[in-house]
Design a protein around this motif. Sequence first.
Motif, PDB file in Angstrom:
ATOM      1  N   ARG A 193      -1.451  39.400  11.053  1.00 26.72           N
ATOM      2  CA  ARG A 193      -0.630  40.454  10.422  1.00 26.72           C
ATOM      3  C   ARG A 193       0.099  39.891   9.200  1.00 26.72           C
ATOM      4  N   GLN A 194       0.596  38.677   9.310  1.00 26.19           N
ATOM      5  CA  GLN A 194       1.267  38.051   8.169  1.00 26.19           C
ATOM      6  C   GLN A 194       0.277  37.770   7.040  1.00 26.19           C
ATOM      7  N   LEU A 195      -0.925  37.366   7.384  1.00 23.07           N
ATOM      8  CA  LEU A 195      -1.951  37.133   6.369  1.00 23.07           C
ATOM      9  C   LEU A 195      -2.286  38.430   5.633  1.00 23.07           C
ATOM     10  N   VAL A 196      -2.355  39.544   6.352  1.00 19.44           N
ATOM     11  CA  VAL A 196      -2.584  40.841   5.713  1.00 19.44           C
ATOM     12  C   VAL A 196      -1.460  41.120   4.708  1.00 19.44           C
ATOM     13  N   CYS A 197      -0.228  40.876   5.098  1.00 21.80           N
ATOM     14  CA  CYS A 197       0.912  41.080   4.183  1.00 21.80           C
ATOM     15  C   CYS A 197       0.797  40.172   2.963  1.00 21.80           C
ATOM     16  N   ASN A 198       0.416  38.921   3.171  1.00 22.34           N
ATOM     17  CA  ASN A 198       0.284  37.979   2.059  1.00 22.34           C
ATOM     18  C   ASN A 198      -0.836  38.389   1.115  1.00 22.34           C
ATOM     19  N   LEU A 199      -1.980  38.784   1.661  1.00 21.72           N
ATOM     20  CA  LEU A 199      -3.088  39.231   0.811  1.00 21.72           C
ATOM     21  C   LEU A 199      -2.695  40.469   0.017  1.00 21.72           C
ATOM     22  N   THR A 200      -2.000  41.381   0.662  1.00 16.17           N
ATOM     23  CA  THR A 200      -1.521  42.587  -0.020  1.00 16.17           C
ATOM     24  C   THR A 200      -0.596  42.203  -1.169  1.00 16.17           C
ATOM     25  N   GLY A 201       0.307  41.277  -0.925  1.00 16.29           N
ATOM     26  CA  GLY A 201       1.223  40.815  -1.962  1.00 16.29           C
ATOM     27  C   GLY A 201       0.511  40.165  -3.131  1.00 16.29           C
ATOM     28  N   VAL A 202      -0.460  39.329  -2.836  1.00 13.87           N
ATOM     29  CA  VAL A 202      -1.231  38.668  -3.906  1.00 13.87           C
ATOM     30  C   VAL A 202      -1.957  39.706  -4.748  1.00 13.87           C
ATOM     31  N   MET A 203      -2.559  40.674  -4.082  1.00 17.13           N
ATOM     32  CA  MET A 203      -3.283  41.709  -4.821  1.00 17.13           C
ATOM     33  C   MET A 203      -2.330  42.502  -5.718  1.00 17.13           C
ATOM     34  N   ARG A 204      -1.183  42.855  -5.205  1.00 18.47           N
ATOM     35  CA  ARG A 204      -0.198  43.582  -6.022  1.00 18.47           C
ATOM     36  C   ARG A 204       0.281  42.729  -7.190  1.00 18.47           C
ATOM     37  N   LEU A 210      -1.325  40.541  -8.734  1.00 18.61           N
ATOM     38  CA  LEU A 210      -2.402  40.466  -9.725  1.00 18.61           C
ATOM     39  C   LEU A 210      -2.694  41.824 -10.369  1.00 18.61           C
ATOM     40  N   GLY A 211      -1.924  42.843  -9.974  1.00 17.02           N
ATOM     41  CA  GLY A 211      -2.116  44.175 -10.535  1.00 17.02           C
ATOM     42  C   GLY A 211      -3.323  44.903  -9.973  1.00 17.02           C
ATOM     43  N   ALA A 220     -22.184  35.815   3.763  1.00 24.32           N
ATOM     44  CA  ALA A 220     -22.716  36.372   2.513  1.00 24.32           C
ATOM     45  C   ALA A 220     -23.624  35.307   1.916  1.00 24.32           C
ATOM     46  N   SER A 221     -24.666  35.741   1.245  1.00 23.29           N
ATOM     47  CA  SER A 221     -25.533  34.747   0.605  1.00 23.29           C
ATOM     48  C   SER A 221     -24.722  34.015  -0.462  1.00 23.29           C
ATOM     49  N   PHE A 222     -25.135  32.821  -0.759  1.00 19.49           N
ATOM     50  CA  PHE A 222     -24.409  32.014  -1.740  1.00 19.49           C
ATOM     51  C   PHE A 222     -24.283  32.749  -3.067  1.00 19.49           C
ATOM     52  N   TRP A 223     -25.375  33.331  -3.526  1.00 19.13           N
ATOM     53  CA  TRP A 223     -25.348  33.992  -4.834  1.00 19.13           C
ATOM     54  C   TRP A 223     -24.483  35.239  -4.817  1.00 19.13           C
ATOM     55  N   ALA A 224     -24.565  36.017  -3.766  1.00 17.72           N
ATOM     56  CA  ALA A 224     -23.718  37.204  -3.670  1.00 17.72           C
ATOM     57  C   ALA A 224     -22.250  36.795  -3.618  1.00 17.72           C
ATOM     58  N   TRP A 225     -21.947  35.753  -2.877  1.00 21.77           N
ATOM     59  CA  TRP A 225     -20.574  35.260  -2.758  1.00 21.77           C
ATOM     60  C   TRP A 225     -20.053  34.772  -4.107  1.00 21.77           C
ATOM     61  N   ARG A 226     -20.888  34.039  -4.852  1.00 23.08           N
ATOM     62  CA  ARG A 226     -20.456  33.504  -6.159  1.00 23.08           C
ATOM     63  C   ARG A 226     -20.184  34.610  -7.170  1.00 23.08           C
ATOM     64  N   GLN A 227     -20.881  35.732  -7.032  1.00 27.49           N
ATOM     65  CA  GLN A 227     -20.756  36.825  -8.000  1.00 27.49           C
ATOM     66  C   GLN A 227     -19.549  37.732  -7.739  1.00 27.49           C
ATOM     67  N   LEU A 228     -18.895  37.579  -6.607  1.00 24.85           N
ATOM     68  CA  LEU A 228     -17.755  38.441  -6.308  1.00 24.85           C
ATOM     69  C   LEU A 228     -16.617  38.198  -7.296  1.00 24.85           C
ATOM     70  N   SER A 229     -16.004  39.288  -7.750  1.00 22.43           N
ATOM     71  CA  SER A 229     -14.819  39.160  -8.601  1.00 22.43           C
ATOM     72  C   SER A 229     -13.626  38.800  -7.709  1.00 22.43           C
ATOM     73  N   ALA A 230     -12.537  38.417  -8.326  1.00 21.65           N
ATOM     74  CA  ALA A 230     -11.323  38.113  -7.567  1.00 21.65           C
ATOM     75  C   ALA A 230     -10.896  39.330  -6.758  1.00 21.65           C
ATOM     76  N   ALA A 231     -10.959  40.505  -7.384  1.00 24.53           N
ATOM     77  CA  ALA A 231     -10.552  41.739  -6.703  1.00 24.53           C
ATOM     78  C   ALA A 231     -11.456  42.012  -5.496  1.00 24.53           C
ATOM     79  N   GLU A 232     -12.763  41.873  -5.662  1.00 25.90           N
ATOM     80  CA  GLU A 232     -13.696  42.117  -4.560  1.00 25.90           C
ATOM     81  C   GLU A 232     -13.476  41.118  -3.433  1.00 25.90           C
ATOM     82  N   ARG A 233     -13.274  39.871  -3.804  1.00 26.20           N
ATOM     83  CA  ARG A 233     -13.073  38.799  -2.832  1.00 26.20           C
ATOM     84  C   ARG A 233     -11.819  39.072  -1.989  1.00 26.20           C
ATOM     85  N   LEU A 234     -10.725  39.385  -2.667  1.00 21.68           N
ATOM     86  CA  LEU A 234      -9.469  39.645  -1.965  1.00 21.68           C
ATOM     87  C   LEU A 234      -9.562  40.922  -1.122  1.00 21.68           C
TER      88      LEU A 234
END
Length: 157
Positions: free
Chosen positions: A89-100, A102-103, A32-46
Amino acid sequence: MTIQLKYQGSPFSHRGFSADGLQLPGLPVAAASFWAWRQLSAAERLLENLRAYRVYSALLPLVAEEQTALNPTALDLLKLLRETHSQIRQLVCNLTGVMRDLGLRVPGAAGQPLPSPEVRTPAWERKVRGYLVCVGLTAWLERTVRDLTFLKKKHRQ
């Protein structure tokens, strides 16, 4: 990645080999371009990370199956592919947990249909697929480190 290249033979095992221009439809791209990457929200990034790893989690067993056919005696490669699949697969579970935690809304795992292994798929195509999956996964792992580091710093502020 080095282990995977070792077993693929020419041209993959040549020093300085690059597969620029080769693509696998449906494979998430970490760049991703630097600027596009910097503009991502936490939700978009995750969410981008979660979607990417769901695809890689689905593709790794296919790559392992194809590599078993191409390199049945490459036990170190086959073990590494199985272990990597388990870790993703474990990383997918961890990312899912973090997202949950964070609401954030966690979408279902529906996605594009993945290629199925075919007996008649040429060895070259199977090697290219394995290579592109490994390269892409490596890029996503690097991006995830940057994303999580960025979120950690931003969260502390």
